[in-house]
Design an enzyme around this catalytic site. Sequence first.
Site, PDB file in Angstrom:
ATOM      1  N   HIS A 243      67.612  -3.460  57.314  1.00  0.00           N
ATOM      2  CA  HIS A 243      67.679  -4.553  56.417  1.00  0.00           C
ATOM      3  C   HIS A 243      66.582  -5.010  55.617  1.00  0.00           C
ATOM      4  CE1 HIS A 243      65.269  -6.188  59.518  1.00  0.00           C
ATOM      5  NE2 HIS A 243      65.004  -7.246  58.594  1.00  0.00           N
TER       6      HIS A 243
HETATM    7  C1  UD1 Z   1      64.663 -12.427  57.437  1.00  0.00           C
HETATM    8  C2  UD1 Z   1      63.143 -12.499  57.402  1.00  0.00           C
HETATM    9  C3  UD1 Z   1      62.750 -10.895  58.174  1.00  0.00           C
HETATM   10  C4  UD1 Z   1      63.519 -10.540  59.407  1.00  0.00           C
HETATM   11  C5  UD1 Z   1      65.145 -10.699  59.254  1.00  0.00           C
HETATM   12  C6  UD1 Z   1      65.884 -10.419  60.431  1.00  0.00           C
HETATM   13  C7  UD1 Z   1      61.687 -13.536  55.870  1.00  0.00           C
HETATM   14  C8  UD1 Z   1      61.043 -13.251  54.795  1.00  0.00           C
HETATM   15  N1  UD1 Z   1      62.557 -12.644  56.413  1.00  0.00           N
HETATM   16  O1  UD1 Z   1      65.125 -11.472  56.578  1.00  0.00           O
HETATM   17  O2  UD1 Z   1      61.503 -11.131  58.658  1.00  0.00           O
HETATM   18  O3  UD1 Z   1      63.438  -9.466  59.853  1.00  0.00           O
HETATM   19  O4  UD1 Z   1      65.330 -12.134  58.714  1.00  0.00           O
HETATM   20  O5  UD1 Z   1      67.010 -10.862  60.329  1.00  0.00           O
HETATM   21  O6  UD1 Z   1      61.954 -14.626  56.268  1.00  0.00           O
HETATM   22  N2  UD1 Z   1      72.233 -14.078  55.063  1.00  0.00           N
HETATM   23  C9  UD1 Z   1      73.651 -14.439  55.541  1.00  0.00           C
HETATM   24  N3  UD1 Z   1      73.970 -15.004  56.691  1.00  0.00           N
HETATM   25  C10 UD1 Z   1      72.813 -15.336  57.385  1.00  0.00           C
HETATM   26  C11 UD1 Z   1      71.831 -15.383  56.837  1.00  0.00           C
HETATM   27  C12 UD1 Z   1      71.307 -14.550  55.818  1.00  0.00           C
HETATM   28  O7  UD1 Z   1      74.495 -14.206  54.978  1.00  0.00           O
HETATM   29  O8  UD1 Z   1      72.947 -16.145  58.362  1.00  0.00           O
HETATM   30  C13 UD1 Z   1      72.100 -13.616  53.911  1.00  0.00           C
HETATM   31  C14 UD1 Z   1      71.503 -14.271  52.792  1.00  0.00           C
HETATM   32  O9  UD1 Z   1      72.130 -15.392  52.124  1.00  0.00           O
HETATM   33  C15 UD1 Z   1      70.495 -13.341  51.936  1.00  0.00           C
HETATM   34  C16 UD1 Z   1      70.647 -12.048  52.767  1.00  0.00           C
HETATM   35  O10 UD1 Z   1      71.474 -12.412  53.936  1.00  0.00           O
HETATM   36  O11 UD1 Z   1      71.226 -13.130  50.823  1.00  0.00           O
HETATM   37  C17 UD1 Z   1      69.314 -11.976  53.318  1.00  0.00           C
HETATM   38  O12 UD1 Z   1      68.810 -13.026  54.392  1.00  0.00           O
HETATM   39  P1  UD1 Z   1      67.419 -13.703  54.248  1.00  0.00           P
HETATM   40  O13 UD1 Z   1      67.419 -14.907  55.241  1.00  0.00           O
HETATM   41  O14 UD1 Z   1      67.008 -13.916  52.693  1.00  0.00           O
HETATM   42  O15 UD1 Z   1      66.510 -12.622  54.741  1.00  0.00           O
HETATM   43  P2  UD1 Z   1      66.556 -11.278  55.737  1.00  0.00           P
HETATM   44  O16 UD1 Z   1      66.789 -10.229  54.800  1.00  0.00           O
HETATM   45  O17 UD1 Z   1      67.476 -11.701  56.712  1.00  0.00           O
END
Ligand code: UD1
Length: 360
Positions: A204
């Site tokens: 991820h």
């Molecule tokens: C975050 C953490 C990372 C951790 C990871 C585990 C930071 C900087 N990063 O990264 O350290 O390893 O979580 O999961 O804090 N999204 C959804 N549903 C959700 C959550 C996220 O659709 O419940 C989408 C968001 O809208 C975004 C993408 O997934 O577009 C990435 O999510 P984001 O929370 O930005 O960071 P992670 O890559 O999950």
Amino acid sequence: MKAIVHVVGARPNFMKLSPVYQAIRDTLPTVNQQIIHSGQHYDPIMSDVFFKQLHIPSPNINLSVNQGSAIEQIGQGILKLLPVLQDIQPDLVCIYGDVNAVAFASMVAAKLEIPIAHIESGLRSFDRQMPEETNRIVADALSDYLFTPSLDANDNLLKEGKHPDQIFFVGNVMIDTLIRFMPQIDSAKLPEIVPTTYGLVTLHRPTNVDQPKRFLEILDTLRRISERLPIVFPVHPRTQKHLDSDLSKSYPNIMFTSPMQYFEFIKLQKNATYVITDSGGVQEETTFLGVPCFTLRPNTERPVTSLVGTNILVGEHTRDLEKHINLFFEQGQKAAEVPPYWDGKASQRIAHIFKQILNL
Ligand code: UD1
């Protein structure tokens, strides 16, 4: 009455909060504990299921900080957390790991002169391109009490000028959760599509999944690797955005699934022949479980997992991943041990230190 506020926000925080919350409740029953959820992970499968399985009370407040880039989330978090902490006036703010919440919570608490405890402190990848690295640096610079999972973290903090009296080597709280819930993990039911023997993949990190060319190259490598042993790939929401809908034709030996609940995912790791990952937590869990782990990253903030544990830091090149997997099939897994203090008691150590900090 003394008050501790825990600020969490993303999936890897919840298995760290659970044992610390419980150890404080057991050791310091008069302390008022409150949970603030940043809202970064908002899908039930990324958040609610962990609260439920790991017996964490529902958050007292959800800041709903889940829009925009990491820096926008940090900015919103500062603005939304400020009035909340001004209102509660806790004696201690507890932050976990390296997610965006640690950056904004440490900033707000420090400005309000509320002492901060950082759990899983001192880890460094020395790679500022990783969004988590700046979060770690900011959180540790502003925290008063630094709880480390491994001795390399103590060294990093000392080099950055932290005072030895602020640093507490307590071990790995995430392993506390793994040990505590092992009976539930062992009896968890895996989805029917999971074969008897398989390799497990989780990816991820933005550097691996956000650029289509890079991600396709990785998927192509996984397709070849899966010809030897099928692969199970629970897909993180970030990764899902870059996957086509019809994958079964292109990757017949890869089972793509939704993100798993905690018990199911640990069981999936425990029963895997090997794990390929770019996660931080998975490198630690596989080391504890004794399962070979291949980390597709140029660096790790958790060097103990490769120095002592089952992890092999493959680097970023997919050809090296393939090479290491082939070597594993030919030569078997490397000798490994569980690092010191990954023993299920880290949170108890933390609670006893909190007792002194809070003069209880
Ligand atoms: C975050 C953490 C990372 C951790 C990871 C585990 C930071 C900087 N990063 O990264 O350290 O390893 O979580 O999961 O804090 N999204 C959804 N549903 C959700 C959550 C996220 O659709 O419940 C989408 C968001 O809208 C975004 C993408 O997934 O577009 C990435 O999510 P984001 O929370 O930005 O960071 P992670 O890559 O999950």
